[in-house]
Design an enzyme around this catalytic site. Structure first.
Site, short mmCIF file in Angstrom:
data_model
loop_
_atom_site.label_atom_id
_atom_site.label_comp_id
_atom_site.label_asym_id
_atom_site.label_seq_id
_atom_site.Cartn_x
_atom_site.Cartn_y
_atom_site.Cartn_z
CE LYS A 56 0.06 -0.43 -6.36
NZ LYS A 56 -1.26 -0.91 -6.74
NE ARG A 68 -3.55 -4.11 5.28
CZ ARG A 68 -3.08 -3.38 6.27
NH1 ARG A 68 -3.91 -2.73 7.05
NH2 ARG A 68 -1.79 -3.33 6.49
CD GLU A 113 -8.23 1.72 -0.02
OE1 GLU A 113 -7.64 0.67 -0.35
OE2 GLU A 113 -7.99 2.34 1.03
CG LEU A 161 1.61 0.66 -0.07
CD1 LEU A 161 0.77 1.67 -0.83
CD2 LEU A 161 2.55 -0.06 -1.03
CE LYS A 182 -1.73 4.70 1.16
NZ LYS A 182 -2.70 4.98 2.20
S1 IVH Z 1 -1.26 -1.52 -3.24
C1 IVH Z 1 1.51 -4.21 -0.91
N1 IVH Z 1 -2.49 0.42 -4.44
O1 IVH Z 1 -3.00 1.79 0.90
C2 IVH Z 1 0.66 -3.38 -1.73
N2 IVH Z 1 -2.77 0.24 -2.08
O2 IVH Z 1 -0.73 1.38 2.92
C3 IVH Z 1 -0.36 -2.64 -0.96
N3 IVH Z 1 -4.28 1.91 -1.11
O3 IVH Z 1 -3.93 -1.15 2.53
C4 IVH Z 1 -1.55 -2.28 -1.69
N4 IVH Z 1 -4.76 2.92 -3.00
O4 IVH Z 1 -5.76 0.30 1.55
C5 IVH Z 1 -2.25 -0.17 -3.25
N5 IVH Z 1 -3.54 2.06 -5.68
C6 IVH Z 1 -3.32 1.48 -4.50
C7 IVH Z 1 -3.90 1.93 -3.29
C8 IVH Z 1 -3.59 1.29 -2.09
C9 IVH Z 1 -4.97 2.89 -1.70
C10 IVH Z 1 -4.27 1.61 0.34
C11 IVH Z 1 -4.67 0.21 0.69
C12 IVH Z 1 -3.51 -0.37 1.45
C13 IVH Z 1 -2.80 0.85 1.90
C14 IVH Z 1 -1.34 0.54 2.03
#
Ligand code: IVH
Length: 670
Positions: free
Chosen positions: A283, A138, A175, A84, A117
């Site tokens: 999101k 990942r 996660e 992100l 997050k």
């Molecule tokens: S969505 C493209 N949702 O953040 C969408 N990511 O920098 C990416 N993460 O690798 C994932 N909580 O490890 C998403 N509620 C959440 C999240 C989340 C933690 C972490 C995840 C990802 C990283 C992205």
């Protein structure tokens, strides 16, 4: 700087970046803090932005993370696992929304799904026909590592979903993380909870993963066969219904100002949560809109991470002192001018070890930036060299223990083939005052004997007064003397008496842990206790020097055995265990002694269909059998699964050990 110099500077930064990637992702042992790492990345990106002749295939602008490690099977994600983009300020959020409007060519109203997050490790779970078939890390976003068995040890991850509306094929992402309270138990082994999760997930042996209590929170999908969901929030609800954990703090908001309000509130309560969060993810809730918005080269246009700031402040180092820990580790601590960091007054900051002081060139008198995040001890991030005066003095790391004067050493690690960064006092126990006090503090701690009335401060005080010098002394305290001490009275002495009395009844597992042997933490103590079953067996081994018997215990390795050997080579430690056994009521491990596998021992090799190692082990133990970790004459059965180790079968044949299949084992148990 001319072009060549700039190129050189840029190349060096890339080199540095690659090095830290390796330490972070591959070895799970970062050399720098997350913010230093982010800073380095930022510097590279900034240079690239300013000078377009600077580029490198390894730049963070082209890479998402670090390649999958060599030791696991590779897996190409059906849909890449991207990261992100980050937002730090209100301005960044406004820009984010503006870009969405621009992309859609319209200012429309939409909702945001807002999710904490969690600072862990993302993982992908592929379910086919309701069964978990692949669990993958990942990796670099395109290719991950197959860690199915490790992921299966996590209780939050269902291996089968029975709901009728569960898609035929779906990849669920989320996660993996460790709760703060669980991290506290293993904090000596890992730099932070995130590393603990990643290190544990990347163990070759799932049994090792199982030792560390990991959690999983689901938040999105990759590939999905029947994709009828219209909203992210709807999908999160389905996850919940299917038996996955979702975050209870997930919310829906419809404007940037609401997002900011929630962020402010969350930033305040985040230290009270039982997991580490480093921001909120926003999101676009409408999945059709998400599809339309799509991705840039490495991040979705429909989501952003709004980071929290780690608390930091500047102050000056007044002195550097050495703390001696229970295992003899010498930790340099900076005494700083007290400074308020996010509501907490900080006057100490850890400098970790000698190498860290040299690497950051930290000197007494320096002005430094200190960071405090969560429950972690504050640490020095960087020195403000511009403010450095001539008065600063270099710190000379002592070669003798400041507590007892013994020599100190840096141990050679046979696994990593490197010298430890940590220097240790060579006194192996109660001969070093600081080590002794720390050992006693460990003995009374919550996870050990749990003597509530005897806190750390009291231990220090009683040490000063010569009331406690060895663990045994706790059980023959002179209460008539204590009652007259400052701050003590009838009630408090009675409470102390009661809590000491209560602590006498202790499980074998807790007792072994409480002795404070290096490398024998809660988990290993449990393994030993399950295997030896009573304290007499333990004492027999340590008295007769038969330490190799420990090697026979599945889960105990050479490191632990060496440590046990070393610890009990000091006969005082043997005496302490014997004396404590006389004073305490150490409970035997109660197991079903007369089960059908009584007196039979088992070992496993190869993959056993439909059952994890942990489960089959506990099955054997439930029926009074024991499990061994090597083929030797004490072994009765070698249970063979798919792709077994040939050598083990050969050895078993040579020794005339029965070789059976899982089916045959199940038959034995019925
Ligand atoms: S969505 C493209 N949702 O953040 C969408 N990511 O920098 C990416 N993460 O690798 C994932 N909580 O490890 C998403 N509620 C959440 C999240 C989340 C933690 C972490 C995840 C990802 C990283 C992205």
């Amino acid at each position: 700087m001319n072009k060549d110099e700039l190129k050189k500077k840029y190349k060096n930064k890339i080199k540095e970046y690659l090095k830290h990637n390796k330490f972070y992702f591959d070895k799970s042992k970062p050399l720098i803090t997350d913010s230093e790492y982010d800073e380095l990345k930022k510097e590279i990106l900034l240079l690239e932005k300013k000078y377009d002749f600077l580029n490198d295939k390894n730049s963070p602008s082209k890479n998402l993370g670090f390649k999958a490690s060599k030791s696991f099977e590779k897996y190409e994600h059906k849909i890449p696992m991207l990261s992100l983009s980050n937002a730090f300020f209100e301005e960044d959020l406004k820009n984010f929304e503006k870009k969405i409007f621009n992309y859609l060519n319209k200012n429309i109203n939409f909702d945001y799904s807002v999710e904490p997050k969690i600072d862990g490790i993302s993982a992908s779970l592929t379910f086919k026909n309701r069964k978990l078939t692949y669990g993958v890390s990942r990796g670099d976003g395109k290719i991950g590592e197959v860690i199915t068995e490790n992921l299966k040890t996590i209780k939050d991850i269902p291996t089968e979903v029975k709901s009728n509306d569960f898609p035929d094929e779906i990849e669920i992402r989320g996660e993996v993380f460790i709760k703060k309270k669980d991290f506290l138990k293993i904090k000596d082994k890992f730099a932070n909870p995130r590393n603990a999760a990643s290190g544990s997930l990347r163990q070759k042996n799932p049994e090792e993963t199982k030792k560390i209590p990991l959690n999983f929170i689901a938040y999105t999908f990759g590939y999905i066969s029947d994709d009828n969901f219209r909203y992210q929030s709807e999908f999160l609800m389905a996850l919940d219904k299917w038996g996955f954990q979702t975050n209870k703090d997930n919310k829906i908001f419809s404007s940037v100002s609401q997002l900011i309000k929630y962020h402010r509130r969350f930033e305040e309560i985040r230290f009270d949560l039982d997991y580490d969060v480093d921001g909120l993810v926003y999101k676009v809730n409408d999945l059709n809109l998400q599809k339309r918005l799509g991705f840039t080269s490495n991040a979705p246009r429909w989501a952003i991470a709004h980071k929290f700031s780690a608390y930091s402040a500047s102050t000056q180092i007044i002195n550097i002192e050495i703390q001696v820990g229970r295992t003899g580790a010498l930790t340099p601590v900076a005494k700083v001018k007290p400074v308020n960091i996010g509501g907490v007054v900080v006057s100490n900051a850890t400098l970790h070890n000698e190498d860290e002081i040299n690497r950051k060139d930290i000197r007494i008198g320096d002005f430094v930036k200190i960071e405090r995040a969560g429950d972690v001890i504050p640490h020095v991030i960087e020195v403000d060299k511009k403010k450095r005066t001539k008065d600063v003095t270099k710190f000379k790391f002592p070669l003798k223990c400041p507590s007892c004067g013994s020599d100190t050493i840096k141990e050679f690690n046979l696994v990593s083939k490197k010298y430890d960064a940590v220097r240790r006092c060579t006194n192996d126990g109660y001969g070093c005052e600081k080590i002794a006090i720390e050992k006693i503090k460990h003995l009374i701690s919550k996870e050990a004997l749990n003597i509530e009335g005897l806190g750390k401060k009291v231990v220090e005080n009683f040490w000063e007064l010569n009331l406690i010098r060895k663990p045994q002394d706790i059980f023959s305290l002179n209460y008539e003397y204590i009652i007259n001490l400052d701050g003590w009275g009838k009630t408090s002495v009675n409470n102390l008496k009661n809590s000491i009395e209560k602590s006498k009844k202790v499980s074998l597992q807790k007792f072994i842990y409480s002795i404070g042997i290096r490398h024998i933490g809660i988990e290993n103590a449990k393994i030993i206790s399950d295997n030896l079953k009573n304290i007499s067996n333990f004492i027999k081994i340590i008295k007769s020097n038969e330490f190799d018997k420990f090697l026979n215990i599945d889960g105990i390795g050479q490191t632990q055995v060496n440590s046990l050997k070393n610890f009990f080579s000091n006969k005082l430690n043997v005496k302490i265990v014997v004396d404590l056994n006389n004073q305490l009521k150490i409970e035997n491990k109660i197991l079903n002694k007369n089960g059908i596998l009584k007196d039979k021992s088992f070992m496993f090799t190869g993959k056993l269909e439909g059952i994890s190692r942990a489960e089959v082990k506990s099955l054997v133990e439930k029926n009074s059998g024991i499990t061994l970790s090597s083929v030797n004459k004490n072994l009765d059965f070698l249970v063979v699964g798919e792709k077994p180790t040939k050598k083990k079968i050969e050895q078993a044949n040579k020794l005339g050990i029965k070789i059976i299949s899982l089916k045959e084992l199940k038959k034995l148990i019925n």
